[in-house]
Design a protein around this motif. Sequence first.
Motif, PDB file in Angstrom:
ATOM      1  N   CYS A 164     -41.140  28.891  39.439  1.00 12.63           N
ATOM      2  CA  CYS A 164     -40.424  28.346  38.291  1.00 12.63           C
ATOM      3  C   CYS A 164     -41.431  27.648  37.387  1.00 12.63           C
ATOM      4  O   CYS A 164     -42.241  26.838  37.855  1.00 12.63           O
ATOM      5  CB  CYS A 164     -39.350  27.370  38.748  1.00 12.63           C
ATOM      6  N   ALA A 165     -41.400  27.983  36.104  1.00 10.92           N
ATOM      7  CA  ALA A 165     -42.275  27.347  35.112  1.00 10.92           C
ATOM      8  C   ALA A 165     -41.409  26.539  34.159  1.00 10.92           C
ATOM      9  O   ALA A 165     -40.377  27.018  33.679  1.00 10.92           O
ATOM     10  CB  ALA A 165     -43.071  28.404  34.348  1.00 10.92           C
ATOM     11  N   PHE A 166     -41.836  25.308  33.877  1.00  8.53           N
ATOM     12  CA  PHE A 166     -41.033  24.404  33.054  1.00  8.53           C
ATOM     13  C   PHE A 166     -41.890  23.894  31.907  1.00  8.53           C
ATOM     14  O   PHE A 166     -43.015  23.427  32.109  1.00  8.53           O
ATOM     15  CB  PHE A 166     -40.551  23.227  33.912  1.00  8.53           C
ATOM     16  N   GLY A 167     -41.367  24.000  30.666  1.00  6.92           N
ATOM     17  CA  GLY A 167     -42.153  23.592  29.510  1.00  6.92           C
ATOM     18  C   GLY A 167     -41.284  23.123  28.360  1.00  6.92           C
ATOM     19  O   GLY A 167     -40.053  23.080  28.448  1.00  6.92           O
ATOM     20  N   LYS A 168     -41.947  22.779  27.261  1.00  4.19           N
ATOM     21  CA  LYS A 168     -41.271  22.242  26.083  1.00  4.19           C
ATOM     22  C   LYS A 168     -41.681  23.034  24.854  1.00  4.19           C
ATOM     23  O   LYS A 168     -42.863  23.322  24.657  1.00  4.19           O
ATOM     24  CB  LYS A 168     -41.648  20.767  25.903  1.00  4.19           C
ATOM     25  N   VAL A 169     -40.698  23.382  24.030  1.00  2.49           N
ATOM     26  CA  VAL A 169     -40.968  24.057  22.758  1.00  2.49           C
ATOM     27  C   VAL A 169     -41.222  22.965  21.717  1.00  2.49           C
ATOM     28  O   VAL A 169     -40.299  22.226  21.354  1.00  2.49           O
ATOM     29  CB  VAL A 169     -39.781  24.947  22.347  1.00  2.49           C
ATOM     30  N   SER A 170     -42.443  22.843  21.263  1.00  4.86           N
ATOM     31  CA  SER A 170     -42.819  21.722  20.394  1.00  4.86           C
ATOM     32  C   SER A 170     -42.064  21.728  19.071  1.00  4.86           C
ATOM     33  O   SER A 170     -41.710  20.669  18.537  1.00  4.86           O
ATOM     34  CB  SER A 170     -44.333  21.737  20.138  1.00  4.86           C
ATOM     35  N   SER A 171     -41.776  22.912  18.512  1.00  5.06           N
ATOM     36  CA  SER A 171     -41.140  22.981  17.197  1.00  5.06           C
ATOM     37  C   SER A 171     -39.671  22.553  17.236  1.00  5.06           C
ATOM     38  O   SER A 171     -39.123  22.101  16.232  1.00  5.06           O
ATOM     39  CB  SER A 171     -41.246  24.401  16.634  1.00  5.06           C
ATOM     40  N   THR A 172     -39.029  22.682  18.388  1.00  3.00           N
ATOM     41  CA  THR A 172     -37.610  22.331  18.498  1.00  3.00           C
ATOM     42  C   THR A 172     -37.357  21.139  19.415  1.00  3.00           C
ATOM     43  O   THR A 172     -36.277  20.544  19.374  1.00  3.00           O
ATOM     44  CB  THR A 172     -36.805  23.534  19.029  1.00  3.00           C
ATOM     45  N   GLY A 173     -38.331  20.803  20.257  1.00  3.30           N
ATOM     46  CA  GLY A 173     -38.152  19.719  21.219  1.00  3.30           C
ATOM     47  C   GLY A 173     -37.336  20.123  22.433  1.00  3.30           C
ATOM     48  O   GLY A 173     -37.026  19.292  23.289  1.00  3.30           O
ATOM     49  N   GLU A 174     -36.985  21.406  22.537  1.00  5.86           N
ATOM     50  CA  GLU A 174     -36.183  21.888  23.662  1.00  5.86           C
ATOM     51  C   GLU A 174     -37.034  22.036  24.925  1.00  5.86           C
ATOM     52  O   GLU A 174     -38.189  22.457  24.861  1.00  5.86           O
ATOM     53  CB  GLU A 174     -35.554  23.244  23.337  1.00  5.86           C
ATOM     54  N   TYR A 175     -36.426  21.698  26.051  1.00  9.90           N
ATOM     55  CA  TYR A 175     -37.048  21.949  27.348  1.00  9.90           C
ATOM     56  C   TYR A 175     -36.451  23.218  27.929  1.00  9.90           C
ATOM     57  O   TYR A 175     -35.234  23.405  27.928  1.00  9.90           O
ATOM     58  CB  TYR A 175     -36.809  20.772  28.299  1.00  9.90           C
TER      59      TYR A 175
END
Length: 395
Positions: A164-175
């Motif tokens: 499982c890989a977990f990250g954040k989309v910087s442009s939207t702030g979504e995890y």
Amino acid sequence: MASPTPSKRSGKDPSGASGAGALSPDGLYEILLRLPAKDLCRLRGVCRSWRSLTSDPLFIKDHAARHTRPFLASIFVDHGEDESCGVSIVDLSSGDVVKRIRTRDKDFRLQRTYLDRVCMVGGRHPLAVTALDPASGATLGPSRDISVEHEDLLERRYVSMDSCAFGKVSSTGEYKALRFLNVGSPVGSQQLCEVMTLDGSNHAQWRRKRGPPLPVCSINKITSVVIDGIVYFLFGFFDPYKYLKRMIKPGSIAPFNLKTEEWMPTLSGPESVSSYYLGGNKITISRSPEAVEHLSITNLNGFLVIVLLVHCISMDLWFLMDVEKGLWDKKYSIRYRSDYRRAYPLLVLDDERIIFIMQSKDTLISYDPKTDTYTDMFHLQDYRSIGIYTGSLLS
């Protein structure tokens, strides 16, 4: 732009004092900004005005900007009458635990993230994935542990989570989380791909996604990493001829864009890495632990890095400097040590020391490239269950 001061925001003196010799609001603000989060949490009990000031979102933002040093997130287990467990936030410079967050779930693992959240997998259910905010202790997870499209597989076949890989989309702030499920059946197994967006509620849903063009290494944390909303997987090379037929060389990487939720074009690794394997100098990359220990990827301070262990010679760290041009730079070539087989680079400090996980000893060590020396830091409860926490500890 200067930091907003308490007096400008409220017109009140948060020091609770007045008259000659009293500390000005701006002076108090500056002093409190310099204190570590652990001390500020204690000072909140001094008076209401200090609690109000140190809980103000603007103060927390300024404090986070001033204190950018990352922490180590690891699991802890307290053995006693009421056995409890949770997540420890550890100061990397001293090894001191600065905060402990107890959790209801047990037997979970931490994903190796470099983020202002911590990702826990397993625990209450083998397929469970939960995001933890160490500042507030709040958790978020999906409403169900598998996508609607794959739900029937739980009843008919054995389903496990490979990675499982977990990250954040910087442009939207979504995890977002991306994972591979391994589905067993009497005629073999298959690898399925799912993605989930954590939207601030506990109503998130897993969604089925197509897999990569060829199988990737998804059973080991040292063969995948998330940087700036992109998940990178090393290709598995389980059948070398199949990969080479598609012009995919050893050391190649499959990127997945968490924002678009699509696989991106294959990223070629350094030519020296491909040549090392194709020249027959070592092993063919495979699922065997001995193979992946010689080639891995990591996130070193925001850079994608390929780690190549050249047997009995060196550990080479190749930094991706330009994604568009595929430009790699071998910034470090570290003298070989026998225990390198179980070492994994985790972080580069401001003074250029490199923090390694010594998997054979459950220990963190620091390496100083200027002096070619190593220093033991502290023992880990479980080297397989740690991450780098980059957020604030103030809620």
